[in-house]
Design a protein around this motif. Structure first.
Motif, PDB file in Angstrom:
ATOM      1  N   ASN A  39      -5.552  -4.462  -6.641  1.00  0.00           N
ATOM      2  CA  ASN A  39      -6.759  -3.767  -6.171  1.00  0.00           C
ATOM      3  C   ASN A  39      -7.253  -4.368  -4.853  1.00  0.00           C
ATOM      4  O   ASN A  39      -7.688  -3.649  -3.953  1.00  0.00           O
ATOM      5  N   ASP A  69      -8.202   4.813  -0.460  1.00  0.00           N
ATOM      6  CA  ASP A  69      -9.222   5.459  -1.276  1.00  0.00           C
ATOM      7  C   ASP A  69      -9.112   4.827  -2.666  1.00  0.00           C
ATOM      8  O   ASP A  69      -8.168   5.113  -3.422  1.00  0.00           O
ATOM      9  N   ASN A  82     -10.784   5.055  -5.463  1.00  0.00           N
ATOM     10  CA  ASN A  82     -10.879   5.927  -6.628  1.00  0.00           C
ATOM     11  C   ASN A  82      -9.526   6.575  -6.902  1.00  0.00           C
ATOM     12  O   ASN A  82      -9.029   6.575  -8.032  1.00  0.00           O
ATOM     13  N   LYS A  83      -8.906   7.069  -5.847  1.00  0.00           N
ATOM     14  CA  LYS A  83      -7.601   7.713  -5.974  1.00  0.00           C
ATOM     15  C   LYS A  83      -6.535   6.694  -6.401  1.00  0.00           C
ATOM     16  O   LYS A  83      -5.672   6.982  -7.243  1.00  0.00           O
ATOM     17  N   THR A  95      -7.030   3.871  -8.094  1.00  0.00           N
ATOM     18  CA  THR A  95      -7.280   3.472  -9.478  1.00  0.00           C
ATOM     19  C   THR A  95      -6.780   4.526 -10.450  1.00  0.00           C
ATOM     20  O   THR A  95      -6.154   4.207 -11.468  1.00  0.00           O
ATOM     21  N   ILE A  96      -7.033   5.786 -10.147  1.00  0.00           N
ATOM     22  CA  ILE A  96      -6.567   6.879 -11.025  1.00  0.00           C
ATOM     23  C   ILE A  96      -5.046   6.871 -11.104  1.00  0.00           C
ATOM     24  O   ILE A  96      -4.458   7.026 -12.177  1.00  0.00           O
TER      25      ILE A  96
END
Length: 650
Positions: free
Chosen positions: A570, A579, A581-582, A584-585
């Motif tokens: 991370n 990005d 969020n992208k 992590t998903i």
């Protein structure tokens, strides 16, 4: 450490890593980690059938006395390979249950300053019945083994701390550790971790299937003994009763082939100890963050003490790419050299291999009495970077791709080998020197003459093995860099946690630089099962690829191979401004699992079971090979392309 080091000593080490005898780590074939195919098929690796008589009395034991298989481990709590192997041993205990007994013996290595205190801490906890509780904490925290941390672990597991401290100071426990270490040497287990499974030696942090293959073999024998009437509690004693009590002496072992020799120069600006007129010159390529290089220091010191002015030692730099602090440490050593204190800094760096940050280096500079401002200015300006790069390139040119690597009047000796491995070569070279001097060679010309004589006398290189058939290798969806229509395509199967893959990175960069416009490079995934963070790192690289930054993440991962946990991944993503969020998903969903698994299957079908494996226009090149190995194949492919293009032009 050079791969064949690992082959050899990393396991006993196998003459192992990246450099020769590596006393603490898993085996690997030269330039190449153990393969997926090996991990998948039993027996995964042939193991010497020799049985050793390994006592278990008095050592911490987990498991039943009726267990049919006894695993005796010689280990070091500060050794990273031992920590890795502990996870394997714990899984074996779960898988085999009451059939497996584990016995721990201590072998704290001299270059791990916290290893013996940690061993004392564990044995002192054992005095209160909590050896294994402390054992687990030490391996889980093997980078935090200072006195304060050890006391914290004692409190954490509920020890009577006053008694624990008193027991730690008891000479009886220290004597027990020394006895274990002596036993390890007697049995030929000079490195860590080392295992004896029903008396049979298995060295290094090997894949679990290598352990299981041997355990299953011994289990079958033990069950046969039980059927014949031997009580389960007597199986181990019966198995080892005729075993060897010590490893065969080196002289009794199969003779090694003659050492290769190279013409090796001694740059005027390299750190040297000993006179230029010495009868023997040892040129060492080394890395301050390499544990095997650290292990070689006492040996070199003994050589200096034994031979005095007859030996000159020259230090050259080979900071390996998987060691993130190695190049800065090398620069610090040269900044100290500029002020006449290279060897003082050399000793500081090897004594503190886990503390090589910029602040640490400045602290060491102050401790050895350097002009710290001048030292800082040297580091800030990178004034020694070119020198270090030149050393590294020269090392690669003569085959010093791993560390440590030694050339004794040009004769190659690889890895952290014992004094006894150096002594015959040094004695032979002194005898040659005496003859040359008697024949009229000037002392100042001695090294050049002996080096050249050894090159001339070196055995011819063996014929190269037949090259595997050319295969059709599709790039597919793999990340690619380089021109689309380049005449040469290199497809790599690699693993972000594999040290040999890390070592190959600068070679590939050199290839791309030398053949700019003529080569394109594609990356495919082969995360090996015994690298616990490799698959997550592969997923992170593809999540970055999805955002157009595969190669940036690729470089981050290889530059930080020891920090590939999720938190670190991370962090690298944030540093690359992805990005989040992208990212992590993508990581949580496992959306790239299928592509990674498809890469693995594709690689395995083509024989790319180990890493790194390269296909150059479909031609196989295995392992972290030097630039010249790539150059030969690329030049041949370019020549073919030229002929084809000329024919088409007609």
């Amino acid at each position: 450490m050079k791969p064949n080091v690992i082959v050899a000593l990393l396991v006993g080490l196998v003459l192992g890593f990246v450099g020769g005898r590596a006393a603490s780590g898993s085996k690997a074939t030269p330039g190449n980690t153990p393969s997926v195919a090996q991990a998948a098929n039993k027996p995964a690796r042939a193991v010497d059938p020799t049985v050793f008589k390994v006592p278990v009395d008095g050592a911490p034991t987990k498991g039943s006395a009726n267990a049919l298989v006894t695993l005796v481990e010689f280990s070091d709590y500060e050794c990273p390979f031992c920590s890795r192997a502990n996870t394997t041993v714990e899984q074996l205990q779960k898988d085999y249950g009451s059939k497996l007994r584990v016995v721990m013996r201590q072998n704290p290595l001299s270059f791990h300053p916290h290893a013996k205190p940690a061993a004392l801490a564990a044995l002192a906890a054992g005095e209160q019945g909590k050896y294994w509780d402390m054992h687990g904490l030490l391996f889980a925290n093997n980078k935090k083994l200072d006195a304060e941390s050890l006391e914290g672990y004692a409190k954490q597991i509920g020890l009577d701390v006053a008694k624990w401290k008193a027991d730690m100071a008891d000479s009886r426990l220290g004597a027990a550790i020394d006895k274990d270490a002596a036993l390890a040497q007697q049995l030929g287990a000079s490195g860590t971790p080392a295992f004896f499974i029903n008396g049979r030696f298995l060295s290094g942090a090997q894949p679990i299937d290598n352990f299981k293959a041997l355990i299953d073999e011994e289990l079958a024998k033990a069950e046969g003994l039980v059927k014949s009437g031997v009580a389960p509690s007597q199986v181990y004693a019966r198995t080892i009763e005729k075993g060897l009590e010590r490893a065969p002496a080196r002289a009794q072992q199969q003779a090694e082939p003659p050492a290769a020799a190279k013409k090796v120069d001694v740059p005027a600006d390299s750190p040297v100890v000993g006179p230029a007129t010495a009868k023997v010159t040892i040129v060492e390529w080394s890395d301050f963050e390499c544990p095997f290089c650290s292990r070689a220091v006492p040996t070199i010191n003994k050589i200096k003490e034994t031979y005095g002015k007859d030996v000159r030692v020259v230090f050259r730099h080979q900071p390996l790419p998987m060691h993130s602090h190695a190049k800065l440490a090398a620069q610090a050593s040269m900044a100290a050299h500029e002020q006449g204190k290279f060897w003082e800094m050399h000793d500081k760096l090897f004594a503190n291999q886990r503390a090589l940050e910029r602040g640490d280096l400045e602290k060491y500079a102050q401790e050895i009495g350097l002009d710290v401002n001048k030292f800082k200015a040297a580091l800030d300006s990178n004034k020694f970077s070119a020198k270090i790069d030149a050393d590294s390139a020269s090392g690669m040119a003569v085959g010093a791709n791993g560390t440590p690597a030694f050339f004794i009047n040009g004769r190659f000796l690889s890895g952290a080998q014992p004094f006894e491995a150096f002594k015959p070569l040094i004695d032979q070279e002194i005898a040659k020197a005496d003859k040359a001097l008697a024949a009229g060679t000037k002392a100042e010309d001695l090294y050049a003459k002996l080096n050249q004589d050894n090159v001339n006398a070196a055995p011819a290189a063996p014929a190269a093995p037949a090259e595997p058939a050319v295969q059709k290798v599709e790039v597919g969806d793999a990340p690619v860099r380089g021109p689309k229509n380049a005449p040469v395509t290199i497809v790599a199967w690699s693993d972000f946690e594999c040290p040999f893959c890390g070592r190959a990175v600068p070679t590939i960069e050199q290839v791309e630089k030398e053949y700019k416009g003529k080569v394109k490079f594609a990356f495919k995934h082969q995360p090996l099962p015994f690298h616990q963070h490799a698959k997550a790192a592969a997923q992170a690289s593809m999540a970055a690829n999805e955002q157009g930054k595969f190669w940036e993440m690729h470089d981050k991962l290889f530059a930080n191979q020891r920090a590939l946990d999720r938190e670190s991944l991370n962090k690298y993503a944030r540093e690359l401004k992805l990005d989040m969020n992208k990212f992590t998903i993508a990581m949580d969903s496992g959306k790239f699992d299928k592509q990674i698994e498809a890469d693995m299957a594709d690689g395995a079908s083509k024989g790319a079971n180990g890493t790194p494996t390269f296909f150059i226009n479909g031609r196989t090149l295995v392992g972290a090979q030097p630039f010249d190995a790539f150059k030969r194949v690329i030049d041949e492919e370019l020549k073919k392309a030229g002929v084809v293009m000329a024919a088409e032009a007609k």
